[in-house]
Design an enzyme around this catalytic site. Structure first.
Site, PDB file in Angstrom:
ATOM      1  N   HIS A 198       4.564  34.250  74.990  1.00  0.00           N
ATOM      2  CA  HIS A 198       4.296  34.230  76.419  1.00  0.00           C
ATOM      3  C   HIS A 198       5.403  34.863  77.221  1.00  0.00           C
ATOM      4  O   HIS A 198       5.178  35.479  78.247  1.00  0.00           O
ATOM      5  CB  HIS A 198       4.007  32.811  76.889  1.00  0.00           C
ATOM      6  CG  HIS A 198       2.579  32.480  76.778  1.00  0.00           C
ATOM      7  ND1 HIS A 198       2.115  31.396  76.115  1.00  0.00           N
ATOM      8  CD2 HIS A 198       1.502  33.151  77.227  1.00  0.00           C
ATOM      9  CE1 HIS A 198       0.798  31.397  76.164  1.00  0.00           C
ATOM     10  NE2 HIS A 198       0.393  32.453  76.828  1.00  0.00           N
ATOM     11  N   ARG A 305       1.876  48.508  58.520  1.00  0.00           N
ATOM     12  CA  ARG A 305       2.933  48.660  57.495  1.00  0.00           C
ATOM     13  C   ARG A 305       3.174  47.297  56.847  1.00  0.00           C
ATOM     14  O   ARG A 305       3.968  46.506  57.337  1.00  0.00           O
ATOM     15  CB  ARG A 305       4.218  49.180  58.129  1.00  0.00           C
ATOM     16  CG  ARG A 305       4.161  50.631  58.591  1.00  0.00           C
ATOM     17  CD  ARG A 305       5.528  51.094  59.098  1.00  0.00           C
ATOM     18  NE  ARG A 305       5.638  52.521  59.219  1.00  0.00           N
ATOM     19  CZ  ARG A 305       5.491  53.204  60.369  1.00  0.00           C
ATOM     20  NH1 ARG A 305       5.234  52.571  61.488  1.00  0.00           N
ATOM     21  NH2 ARG A 305       5.628  54.521  60.380  1.00  0.00           N
ATOM     22  N   ARG A 341      -1.877  49.542  54.809  1.00  0.00           N
ATOM     23  CA  ARG A 341      -1.217  50.407  53.838  1.00  0.00           C
ATOM     24  C   ARG A 341      -0.516  49.509  52.833  1.00  0.00           C
ATOM     25  O   ARG A 341       0.219  48.597  53.232  1.00  0.00           O
ATOM     26  CB  ARG A 341      -0.200  51.309  54.531  1.00  0.00           C
ATOM     27  CG  ARG A 341       0.540  52.160  53.510  1.00  0.00           C
ATOM     28  CD  ARG A 341       1.474  53.109  54.166  1.00  0.00           C
ATOM     29  NE  ARG A 341       2.646  52.446  54.714  1.00  0.00           N
ATOM     30  CZ  ARG A 341       3.612  53.099  55.362  1.00  0.00           C
ATOM     31  NH1 ARG A 341       3.503  54.400  55.557  1.00  0.00           N
ATOM     32  NH2 ARG A 341       4.654  52.461  55.823  1.00  0.00           N
ATOM     33  N   ASN A 461       5.996  61.908  59.197  1.00  0.00           N
ATOM     34  CA  ASN A 461       7.429  61.583  59.122  1.00  0.00           C
ATOM     35  C   ASN A 461       7.998  62.023  57.777  1.00  0.00           C
ATOM     36  O   ASN A 461       9.047  62.667  57.703  1.00  0.00           O
ATOM     37  CB  ASN A 461       7.663  60.071  59.277  1.00  0.00           C
ATOM     38  CG  ASN A 461       7.068  59.529  60.555  1.00  0.00           C
ATOM     39  OD1 ASN A 461       6.761  60.289  61.465  1.00  0.00           O
ATOM     40  ND2 ASN A 461       6.894  58.225  60.631  1.00  0.00           N
ATOM     41  N   ARG A 472      15.126  62.493  56.973  1.00  0.00           N
ATOM     42  CA  ARG A 472      14.657  62.178  58.322  1.00  0.00           C
ATOM     43  C   ARG A 472      15.649  61.338  59.116  1.00  0.00           C
ATOM     44  O   ARG A 472      15.534  61.207  60.327  1.00  0.00           O
ATOM     45  CB  ARG A 472      13.262  61.538  58.289  1.00  0.00           C
ATOM     46  CG  ARG A 472      13.177  60.168  57.654  1.00  0.00           C
ATOM     47  CD  ARG A 472      11.740  59.825  57.292  1.00  0.00           C
ATOM     48  NE  ARG A 472      11.273  58.612  57.952  1.00  0.00           N
ATOM     49  CZ  ARG A 472      10.143  57.979  57.642  1.00  0.00           C
ATOM     50  NH1 ARG A 472       9.331  58.456  56.714  1.00  0.00           N
ATOM     51  NH2 ARG A 472       9.783  56.895  58.269  1.00  0.00           N
ATOM     52  N   CYS A 509      -0.891  59.561  61.083  1.00  0.00           N
ATOM     53  CA  CYS A 509      -0.277  58.286  61.479  1.00  0.00           C
ATOM     54  C   CYS A 509       1.242  58.392  61.572  1.00  0.00           C
ATOM     55  O   CYS A 509       1.918  57.402  61.839  1.00  0.00           O
ATOM     56  CB  CYS A 509      -0.696  57.156  60.550  1.00  0.00           C
ATOM     57  SG  CYS A 509      -0.162  57.383  58.861  1.00  0.00           S
TER      58      CYS A 509
HETATM   59  C1  PEP Z   1       5.004  58.726  57.689  1.00  0.00           C
HETATM   60  O1  PEP Z   1       5.729  59.003  56.729  1.00  0.00           O
HETATM   61  O2  PEP Z   1       4.661  59.553  58.554  1.00  0.00           O
HETATM   62  C2  PEP Z   1       4.512  57.359  57.871  1.00  0.00           C
HETATM   63  C3  PEP Z   1       3.626  57.070  58.798  1.00  0.00           C
HETATM   64  O3  PEP Z   1       5.018  56.404  57.065  1.00  0.00           O
HETATM   65  P1  PEP Z   1       6.472  55.745  57.245  1.00  0.00           P
HETATM   66  O4  PEP Z   1       7.037  56.229  58.549  1.00  0.00           O
HETATM   67  O5  PEP Z   1       6.221  54.280  57.213  1.00  0.00           O
HETATM   68  O6  PEP Z   1       7.174  56.256  56.048  1.00  0.00           O
HETATM   69 MG    MG Z   2       5.844  57.697  55.048  1.00  0.00          MG
END
Ligand code: PEP
Ligand code: MG
Length: 587
Positions: A198, A305, A341, A461, A472, A509
């Site tokens: 809340h 996730r 996933r 990603n 990354r 995604c």
């Molecule tokens: C991705 O790799 O783009 C993804 C959605 O998975 P994560 O960021 O959880 O590795």
């Molecule tokens: Mg990924």
């Protein structure tokens, strides 16, 4: 690193974005005073006095709460204020108060001890419930109990602030949120809590930026420290650098102007001007985020996730525990779909039974782990299947590199189904099973993999990091992490074509799906679904609703002739500036 060693070091903590907005200011570290309660024996002669103490405290607590209620009604409207009405009702509950008074007389114990003991019983019953709503209500009951006890003990109300502050606290009760808001609260940052607590809902109504679930924030700051809260990205920034502050101020300005125009879009479909519908879903890690995603107009969860369950525990949760969570999520999202996933452990993520690897991103990750650990994989698949009875659940595999892996993973789903069938357990026999395309080898084999899948979801990603050979998370090579690199775009193009050739849907995604600069490109490439973090959802929808699919297609044709990522960015940015000038682009 302590502050003394590096006085100006900026520290960024990632939490969950609970209420949008940017706040900068000095910290008020609020540690909620939980009254201490000791059992004390009283004599029969003391009983009337003890009951009088209780009744007076109760009356004062009610007065306090009525003030909060009136203030909340005036500031939030009567719907949001009902939480406080419920608390006032607990105080006025004659059965409960009668029981407490009777117990004081029968057991000859002090009032605060009996109040604490009796009300705690309710609280524990509520906490034992699997219903998330009941859990949240348990905290309200706790709040009422502490309020009565504090009044019995004659202590003063503590929600007082000196000057404008950012409140950093372990957790926040709704009443604290409102009382604080009478003072100059710039923002909230809490260690615990989800986006549906809340306190989070009230922060949104009160338009106070908030980030929750920061875990250790209270241990990392002290009152007076300078912090910034980014309620869009879910960040608490301790000792923000001047450049960070500048960037945040610019972001705040852009979003403010933009949000004013976006309020009405949540209920509208993500459809282009020439009526091409895109499924616009959200990426989620915790069940608590679903409500906010819905408020933002999400049409389901495109990526749950599931590895978020592993935070803070040394092992994998069992089938029962997982099944309860997945069922709760599936129910909350219904009638929209949710894609679970399977555990994506390894790389930079947690893995309970991990071992040291020189190159974890190229190591034992995602589906590789699950195929090597059938008992863990099967537990999870059975749990997901059990949550699929309402037919809105999908399964997706992460980090697939080969066709063989996709086939093997799918065979596990068949096995899990057979086992459940043998036990007479219900599930969706036609559950859709998808594959993430996030490894270049899988991208090249997208057509063959598509033949074995019900959908493809592109994890940009990882796909970008593996295509560009850029970690990354490594700042020193960040400029090569290029979502708009022509090689990446050609690969996305190839994957969609491959999926469509096999008559299955293809989505994105990865974070790229939530980048406003990428929307025209992804729509034009023919993506059927985009799954984004909830705070950016209205913005992406706005772009989709402002363009024509046929124009986006044409833009993609042009982009596919370009060879420089900068040219591609400039071109896409010129389209946005032209079609949706109110969109706040980062560059
Ligand atoms: C991705 O790799 O783009 C993804 C959605 O998975 P994560 O960021 O959880 O590795
Ligand atoms: Mg990924």
């Amino acid at each position: 690193m302590t502050e003394a060693q590096h006085p100006h070091d900026e520290v960024i903590i990632k939490g969950v974005a609970a209420a949008p907005g940017i706040a900068t200011g000095s910290v008020y570290l609020y540690s909620k005073m939980i009254p201490e309660v000791f059992a004390r024996a009283i004599t029969p002669e003391d009983v009337p006095l003890e009951i009088e103490r209780l009744r007076n405290a109760n009356a004062r607590a009610e007065k306090e709460l009525r003030k909060v209620l009136a203030f909340a009604e005036q500031k939030l409207g009567s719907d949001s204020a009902t939480i406080f009405e419920a608390q006032v009702m607990i105080l006025g509950d004659t059965i409960l108060m009668g029981t407490i008074e009777r117990r004081i007389a029968d057991e000859l114990r002090n009032a605060e001890y009996i109040v604490s003991d009796e009300i705690s019983k309710y609280k524990h019953l509520m906490l034992a419930s699997t219903d998330e709503y009941m859990h949240e209500r348990a905290h309200d009951v706790d709040d009422v109990m502490n309020r009565i006890i504090r009044n019995i003990q004659d202590q003063k109300l503590y929600s007082r602030l000196e000057g404008a502050s950012v409140i950093v606290t372990e957790t926040l009760a709704p009443a604290d949120t409102v009382v604080f808001s009478r003072n100059q609260v710039l923002g909230y940052a809490t260690d615990l809590g989800g986006v549906t607590s809340h306190a989070a809902l009230l922060s949104r109504s009160l338009k106070i930026p908030a980030v929750v679930g920061l875990r250790q924030a209270t241990k990392m700051v002290k009152s007076g420290d300078t912090v910034a809260i980014d309620g869009y990205a879910g960040l608490l920034i301790i000792n923000p650098a001047p450049a960070t502050l500048e960037a945040l101020a610019a972001k705040a300005g852009r979003f403010r102007a933009f949000e004013e125009k976006l309020a009405d879009i949540a209920g509208l479909p993500a459809e282009t001007l020439d009526h091409i519908r895109i499924e616009l879903a959200s990426n989620i890690e915790y069940a608590e985020e679903i409500e906010f995603a819905k408020v933002q107009g999400s049409e389901g969860v495109g990526l749950f996730r599931t590895e978020s369950q592993l935070v803070g525990r040394p092992d994998y949760p069992g089938e029962e525990e997982q099944a309860a969570l997945y069922a709760q999520v599936a129910d909350a999202v219904f009638p929209h779909p949710v894609i679970f996933r399977t555990f994506d452990v390894g790389g930079d993520k947690l893995a309970p039974d991990t071992h040291h690897e020189e190159n974890p991103f190229l190591g034992w990750r995602g589906i590789r782990v699950l195929l090597d650990r059938p008992e863990i994989f099967m537990n999870q698949l059975r749990a997901i299947l059990r949550a699929s009875v309402r037919r809105n659940v999908r399964i997706m595999f992460p980090m697939v590199s080969t066709l063989e892996e996709a086939k093997r993973a799918r065979a596990f789903v068949h096995q899990a189904k057979d086992e459940l069938r043998a036990k007479g357990v219900q599930f969706d026999a036609r559950i859709k099973v998808g594959v993430m395309i996030e490894v270049p080898a899988a991208a090249f084999m997208a057509e063959q993999i598509a033949a074995e899948a019900d959908f493809l979801s592109i994890g940009t990603n990882d796909l970008i990091q593996y295509m560009m050979a850029v970690d990354r998370g490594n700042e020193s090579v960040a400029t090569l992490y290029q979502p708009f690199n022509p090689a990446v775009i050609r690969t996305l193009h190839h994957i969609v074509e491959a999926g469509h050739k096999k008559h299955i849907w293809v989505g994105v995604c990865g974070e790229m799906a939530g980048d406003p600069l990428a929307t025209v490109l992804l729509v034009g490439l023919g993506m059927d679904e985009l799954s984004v973090i909830p705070p950016v959802l209205p913005e992406i929808k706005k772009i989709i609703r402002s363009i024509k699919f046929k124009d986006a297609r044409r833009a993609v044709e042009k982009v596919l002739t370009m060879t420089r990522e900068k040219d591609i960015r400039d071109y896409l940015s010129s389209i946005i500036k032209n079609k949706v000038p109110e969109i706040p682009l980062e560059n």
